[in-house]
Write a protein that holds these residues in place. Structure first.
Motif, PDB file in Angstrom:
ATOM      1  N   UNK A 154      -2.183  17.014 -29.720  1.00 52.26           N
ATOM      2  CA  UNK A 154      -0.875  16.421 -29.820  1.00 52.26           C
ATOM      3  C   UNK A 154      -0.139  16.619 -28.490  1.00 52.26           C
ATOM      4  N   UNK A 155       0.517  15.566 -28.057  1.00 52.31           N
ATOM      5  CA  UNK A 155       1.292  15.642 -26.807  1.00 52.31           C
ATOM      6  C   UNK A 155       2.535  16.492 -27.050  1.00 52.31           C
ATOM      7  N   UNK A 156       2.766  17.426 -26.138  1.00 54.57           N
ATOM      8  CA  UNK A 156       3.897  18.337 -26.251  1.00 54.57           C
ATOM      9  C   UNK A 156       4.720  18.301 -24.972  1.00 54.57           C
ATOM     10  N   UNK A 157       5.978  18.698 -25.114  1.00 57.24           N
ATOM     11  CA  UNK A 157       6.844  18.859 -23.958  1.00 57.24           C
ATOM     12  C   UNK A 157       7.325  20.309 -23.934  1.00 57.24           C
ATOM     13  N   UNK A 158       7.100  20.970 -22.820  1.00 53.07           N
ATOM     14  CA  UNK A 158       7.627  22.310 -22.612  1.00 53.07           C
ATOM     15  C   UNK A 158       8.805  22.191 -21.658  1.00 53.07           C
ATOM     16  N   UNK A 159       9.973  22.611 -22.126  1.00 57.17           N
ATOM     17  CA  UNK A 159      11.157  22.651 -21.285  1.00 57.17           C
ATOM     18  C   UNK A 159      11.425  24.111 -20.984  1.00 57.17           C
ATOM     19  N   UNK A 160      11.597  24.422 -19.716  1.00 58.59           N
ATOM     20  CA  UNK A 160      11.926  25.805 -19.369  1.00 58.59           C
ATOM     21  C   UNK A 160      13.085  25.827 -18.393  1.00 58.59           C
ATOM     22  N   UNK A 161      13.886  26.874 -18.498  1.00 59.57           N
ATOM     23  CA  UNK A 161      14.954  27.088 -17.529  1.00 59.57           C
ATOM     24  C   UNK A 161      14.877  28.549 -17.083  1.00 59.57           C
ATOM     25  N   UNK A 162      15.195  28.753 -15.815  1.00 54.41           N
ATOM     26  CA  UNK A 162      15.052  30.061 -15.197  1.00 54.41           C
ATOM     27  C   UNK A 162      16.436  30.533 -14.754  1.00 54.41           C
ATOM     28  N   UNK A 163      16.844  31.730 -15.186  1.00 59.02           N
ATOM     29  CA  UNK A 163      18.140  32.245 -14.748  1.00 59.02           C
ATOM     30  C   UNK A 163      18.215  32.302 -13.221  1.00 59.02           C
ATOM     31  N   UNK A 220      17.827  20.503 -11.841  1.00 57.17           N
ATOM     32  CA  UNK A 220      18.832  21.509 -12.171  1.00 57.17           C
ATOM     33  C   UNK A 220      19.530  21.075 -13.444  1.00 57.17           C
ATOM     34  N   UNK A 221      19.694  22.001 -14.376  1.00 57.12           N
ATOM     35  CA  UNK A 221      20.464  21.755 -15.594  1.00 57.12           C
ATOM     36  C   UNK A 221      21.328  22.981 -15.818  1.00 57.12           C
ATOM     37  N   UNK A 222      22.607  22.776 -15.945  1.00 58.12           N
ATOM     38  CA  UNK A 222      23.509  23.890 -16.158  1.00 58.12           C
ATOM     39  C   UNK A 222      23.447  24.914 -15.035  1.00 58.12           C
ATOM     40  N   UNK A 223      23.114  24.455 -13.849  1.00 53.76           N
ATOM     41  CA  UNK A 223      23.032  25.338 -12.694  1.00 53.76           C
ATOM     42  C   UNK A 223      21.767  26.167 -12.616  1.00 53.76           C
ATOM     43  N   UNK A 224      20.804  25.928 -13.497  1.00 56.33           N
ATOM     44  CA  UNK A 224      19.549  26.684 -13.480  1.00 56.33           C
ATOM     45  C   UNK A 224      18.374  25.786 -13.126  1.00 56.33           C
ATOM     46  N   UNK A 225      17.375  26.389 -12.504  1.00 54.35           N
ATOM     47  CA  UNK A 225      16.120  25.687 -12.239  1.00 54.35           C
ATOM     48  C   UNK A 225      15.491  25.358 -13.596  1.00 54.35           C
ATOM     49  N   UNK A 226      15.153  24.094 -13.777  1.00 53.05           N
ATOM     50  CA  UNK A 226      14.643  23.627 -15.067  1.00 53.05           C
ATOM     51  C   UNK A 226      13.429  22.751 -14.839  1.00 53.05           C
TER      52      UNK A 226
END
Length: 94
Positions: A1-10, A43-49
């Motif tokens: 199944x195709x998945x999407x991983x979203x990550x954000x780094x402080x 950038x999302x919300x000022x974080x690397x995403x």
């Protein structure tokens, strides 16, 4: 199944990882291990995403990939199914 991983780094941890060279290495590892179809960064919300799209053959692989991001980057992670328009049409027609 195709998945999407979203990550954000402080920001602070991302800056440290950038300076010590691990930022790119960790992201490359996850992209390689997931055999990503596509990966996008912003950038999302000022974080690397990042958004990584991949085919998940075994759900038991998720903890390994998540732990890489958690341990090295203090990342916040979401993993969700990602449908193409054809997948959606098939689902709506049943």
């Amino acid at each position: 199944m195709r998945m999407m991983m979203r990550f954000s780094i402080p920001v602070e941890r991302g800056n440290e990882a950038f300076e010590d060279g691990t930022l790119g290495q960790v992201i490359q590892t996850v992209i390689t291990e997931t055999k990503a179809e596509a990966a996008y960064f912003m950038l999302e919300g000022g974080e690397r995403t990042g958004y990584i799209f991949f085919d998940l053959e075994d759900v038991a692989l998720l903890p390994k990939w998540n732990e890489i991001m958690f341990a090295a980057l203090d990342a916040a992670i979401d993993v969700v199914p990602a449908l193409t328009f054809d997948d959606l049409k098939r689902g709506l027609s049943s």
